[in-house]
Design a protein around this motif. Structure first.
Motif, short mmCIF file in Angstrom:
data_model
loop_
_atom_site.label_atom_id
_atom_site.label_comp_id
_atom_site.label_asym_id
_atom_site.label_seq_id
_atom_site.Cartn_x
_atom_site.Cartn_y
_atom_site.Cartn_z
N ALA A 212 0.80 -1.23 0.00
CA ALA A 212 0.00 0.00 0.00
C ALA A 212 0.83 1.27 0.00
CB ALA A 212 -0.94 -0.01 1.20
N ASN A 213 2.13 1.20 0.32
CA ASN A 213 2.93 2.42 0.46
C ASN A 213 3.81 2.69 -0.76
OD1 ASN A 213 4.69 0.28 0.81
ND2 ASN A 213 5.94 1.34 2.34
N ARG A 214 3.45 2.13 -1.92
CA ARG A 214 4.26 2.35 -3.13
C ARG A 214 3.45 3.11 -4.17
NH1 ARG A 214 9.44 1.12 -1.80
NH2 ARG A 214 9.87 1.18 -4.03
N THR A 215 4.10 4.01 -4.89
CA THR A 215 3.40 4.78 -5.91
C THR A 215 2.87 3.89 -7.03
OG1 THR A 215 5.55 5.23 -6.98
CG2 THR A 215 4.68 6.92 -5.48
N THR A 216 3.64 2.88 -7.43
CA THR A 216 3.19 1.98 -8.48
C THR A 216 1.88 1.31 -8.08
OG1 THR A 216 5.45 1.54 -9.20
CG2 THR A 216 3.79 -0.05 -9.84
N THR A 217 1.79 0.87 -6.83
CA THR A 217 0.57 0.25 -6.33
C THR A 217 -0.61 1.20 -6.46
OG1 THR A 217 1.81 -1.11 -4.76
CG2 THR A 217 -0.53 -0.76 -4.30
N ARG A 218 -0.42 2.43 -6.01
CA ARG A 218 -1.53 3.40 -6.03
C ARG A 218 -2.00 3.69 -7.44
NH1 ARG A 218 -1.54 9.01 -6.20
NH2 ARG A 218 0.68 9.16 -5.67
N TYR A 219 -1.06 3.93 -8.36
CA TYR A 219 -1.46 4.29 -9.72
C TYR A 219 -2.20 3.15 -10.41
CZ TYR A 219 1.61 8.35 -9.21
OH TYR A 219 2.20 9.51 -8.78
N ARG A 220 -1.71 1.93 -10.22
CA ARG A 220 -2.38 0.80 -10.88
C ARG A 220 -3.76 0.55 -10.28
NH1 ARG A 220 2.72 -3.42 -12.14
NH2 ARG A 220 3.92 -1.84 -13.28
N LEU A 221 -3.88 0.68 -8.98
CA LEU A 221 -5.19 0.51 -8.34
C LEU A 221 -6.14 1.61 -8.78
CD1 LEU A 221 -7.09 -0.90 -6.42
CD2 LEU A 221 -5.99 0.31 -4.51
N GLU A 222 -5.64 2.84 -8.90
CA GLU A 222 -6.49 3.94 -9.34
C GLU A 222 -7.02 3.70 -10.76
OE1 GLU A 222 -4.54 7.66 -6.76
OE2 GLU A 222 -4.04 7.40 -8.90
N GLY A 223 -6.19 3.14 -11.62
CA GLY A 223 -6.64 2.84 -12.98
C GLY A 223 -7.74 1.79 -12.98
N HIS A 224 -7.57 0.75 -12.18
CA HIS A 224 -8.58 -0.31 -12.06
C HIS A 224 -9.90 0.27 -11.55
CE1 HIS A 224 -10.52 -4.05 -10.84
NE2 HIS A 224 -10.56 -3.63 -9.59
N LEU A 225 -9.83 1.09 -10.50
CA LEU A 225 -11.04 1.66 -9.91
C LEU A 225 -11.72 2.64 -10.86
CD1 LEU A 225 -9.83 2.26 -6.24
CD2 LEU A 225 -11.29 0.41 -7.09
N ALA A 226 -10.94 3.36 -11.65
CA ALA A 226 -11.51 4.30 -12.61
C ALA A 226 -12.35 3.56 -13.65
CB ALA A 226 -10.40 5.10 -13.29
N ALA A 227 -11.86 2.41 -14.11
CA ALA A 227 -12.61 1.63 -15.08
C ALA A 227 -13.91 1.10 -14.47
CB ALA A 227 -11.76 0.47 -15.60
N LEU A 228 -13.83 0.63 -13.22
CA LEU A 228 -15.03 0.15 -12.54
C LEU A 228 -16.04 1.28 -12.36
CD1 LEU A 228 -13.62 -2.21 -9.74
CD2 LEU A 228 -14.59 -2.86 -11.97
N ALA A 229 -15.55 2.46 -11.95
CA ALA A 229 -16.45 3.59 -11.72
C ALA A 229 -17.15 4.00 -13.01
CB ALA A 229 -15.66 4.76 -11.15
N ALA A 230 -16.43 4.00 -14.12
CA ALA A 230 -17.03 4.37 -15.41
C ALA A 230 -18.12 3.39 -15.82
CB ALA A 230 -15.95 4.44 -16.49
N ALA A 231 -18.00 2.14 -15.33
CA ALA A 231 -19.00 1.11 -15.66
C ALA A 231 -20.09 1.02 -14.59
CB ALA A 231 -18.32 -0.24 -15.82
N GLY A 232 -20.03 1.91 -13.58
CA GLY A 232 -21.03 1.89 -12.53
C GLY A 232 -20.85 0.76 -11.55
N LEU A 233 -19.61 0.26 -11.39
CA LEU A 233 -19.36 -0.91 -10.54
C LEU A 233 -18.41 -0.59 -9.40
CD1 LEU A 233 -18.89 -3.57 -13.38
CD2 LEU A 233 -20.90 -3.25 -11.92
N ALA A 234 -18.30 0.67 -9.02
CA ALA A 234 -17.35 1.04 -7.96
C ALA A 234 -17.78 0.53 -6.59
CB ALA A 234 -17.18 2.55 -7.93
N GLU A 235 -19.07 0.41 -6.35
CA GLU A 235 -19.56 -0.02 -5.04
C GLU A 235 -19.08 -1.45 -4.74
OE1 GLU A 235 -23.76 -0.47 -2.52
OE2 GLU A 235 -23.75 0.34 -4.57
N GLY A 236 -18.50 -1.62 -3.56
CA GLY A 236 -18.02 -2.95 -3.16
C GLY A 236 -16.63 -3.29 -3.65
N ALA A 237 -15.97 -2.34 -4.36
CA ALA A 237 -14.64 -2.64 -4.90
C ALA A 237 -13.61 -2.85 -3.79
CB ALA A 237 -14.19 -1.52 -5.83
N ASP A 238 -13.77 -2.15 -2.67
CA ASP A 238 -12.83 -2.31 -1.56
C ASP A 238 -12.80 -3.75 -1.06
OD1 ASP A 238 -12.19 0.33 -1.72
OD2 ASP A 238 -13.35 0.97 0.02
#
Length: 361
Positions: A212-238
């Motif tokens: 969780a404390n690496r920039t690579t981790t954050r950027y890749r997770l943000e990209g994954h979550l952005a795709a889910l959010a655009a598809a209306g699937l962000a809820e429950g992603a955590d």
């Protein structure tokens, strides 16, 4: 203001002559005194000056390459490509080759700073930092300050696969380092990968992130979550996200945890290819087929990815090309990109490990 020999002597509570004896190593000094002087040198970030101003401004034939884990193919490929460029016997303005020293930090922020200090003392011709950075403001400020001192002394600083440094001066008023950055599009690559799974029809997608404390981790997770959010699937992603190390064992354990949390998963996206191998092993041990029951994706496109069974869908980062470019920049043989920052595209490599989910087949 530059730290002087007298400053070190005052901090260590010894004479300037004693400091000189410790640093030269030519005279007997008690171990207690030696330790006190060396501790003062580290605390003050003192760099030994040469006997003449010209020598003090010169750099050596040494190039430092900092990696998180040399056994990880991600870092090995980059470091090898850098070394091939700096040690190839090409003219470099001083008429000789450079000696590459690979510094394995093991992910330790303290060790990273220690290596930068040692390279500063050796007046390295260049320093190449690879991979993600630690997400800690205090450490980031310390790294920026050390790189600033290196670049001010004539050392070329190149970041490869690492986000740009802050451009603001430090608290001591020092100018920011003149670093060239080759940044991977981790966020965009991860977003394209999840969009690929969504296009196939997947809606229950687990994600295995890195530390969780690496920039690579954050950027890749943000990209994954952005795709889910655009598809209306962000809820429950955590709940469908598990963090671990960037290795096979973490992928294996995390895959089992995701299946425990959500047995109806139809796809698992891994933050790198090594994690994905562990995921595949865990699925097979559970009697699940890839991709008929669960699709699997990785990231980086390491050499083994295409030879995995089934071949792994992943995101390709041009690691060798990026490392070679970093080497040329470190040697001053390539013009830096505009603004000193270039973003390297991450391309989707769709292979046999992904397919439509069972309900859509």
């Amino acid at each position: 203001m530059a730290v002087t020999l007298a400053d070190v002597a005052a901090r260590a509570q010894v004479s300037s002559a004693t400091v000189s004896r410790v640093l030269s190593g030519n005279y007997p000094v008690s171990e207690a005194t030696r330790a006190r002087v060396l501790r003062a040198v580290d605390e003050l970030d003192y760099v030994l000056n040469g006997p003449a101003s010209a020598l003090a401004a010169a750099t050596s034939d040494l190039v430092g390459i900092l990696v998180n884990d040399i056994a990880d193919p991600f870092f090995g490929i980059i470091a090898g490509a850098v070394q091939s460029e700096i040690g190839g016997g090409r003219p470099n303005g001083r008429g000789g080759e450079k000696l590459a020293v690979v510094c394995n930090t093991g992910g330790s922020p303290k060790r990273e700073l220690t290596y930068l200090t040692l390279l500063q003392r050796q007046r390295a011709a260049a320093v190449v930092l690879t991979g993600g950075a630690v997400e800690d403001p205090e450490h980031a400020a310390a790294v920026t300050a050390k790189l600033g001192r290196l670049s001010a002394a004539g050392t070329r600083v190149v970041l490869c696969g690492r986000p740009p440094l802050t451009t603001a001066p430090g608290a001591d008023g020092e100018a920011p380092p003149a670093a060239v950055t080759l940044a991977f599009d981790n966020q965009g690559g991860a977003q394209r990968l999840t969009e690929h799974l969504l296009a196939l029809g997947h809606r229950r997608i687990g994600y295995i992130a890195g530390p969780a404390n690496r920039t690579t981790t954050r950027y890749r997770l943000e990209g994954h979550l952005a795709a889910l959010a655009a598809a209306g699937l962000a809820e429950g992603a955590d709940r469908l996200t598990v963090h671990g190390l960037y290795d096979r064992a973490s992928g294996y354990d995390a895959a089992l945890e995701l299946l425990r949390r959500s047995p109806d998963l139809t796809a698992i996206a891994a933050a790198n290819d090594s994690i994905a191998l562990g995921v595949c092993a865990a699925l097979r041990d559970r009697g699940l087929r890839i991709p008929e029951d669960v699709s699997v994706t990785g990231f980086d496109d390491l050499p083994f990815s295409v030879d995995a069974v089934p071949a792994l869908t992943t995101v390709r980062l041009p690691l060798h090309e990026a490392g070679a470019r970093a080497g040329r920049l470190a040697m001053g043989r390539e013009t830096p990109p505009p603004g000193g920052v270039a973003t390297i595209r991450a391309d989707l490599m769709a292979r046999a490990s992904t397919a439509p989910p069972p309900s859509a087949a």
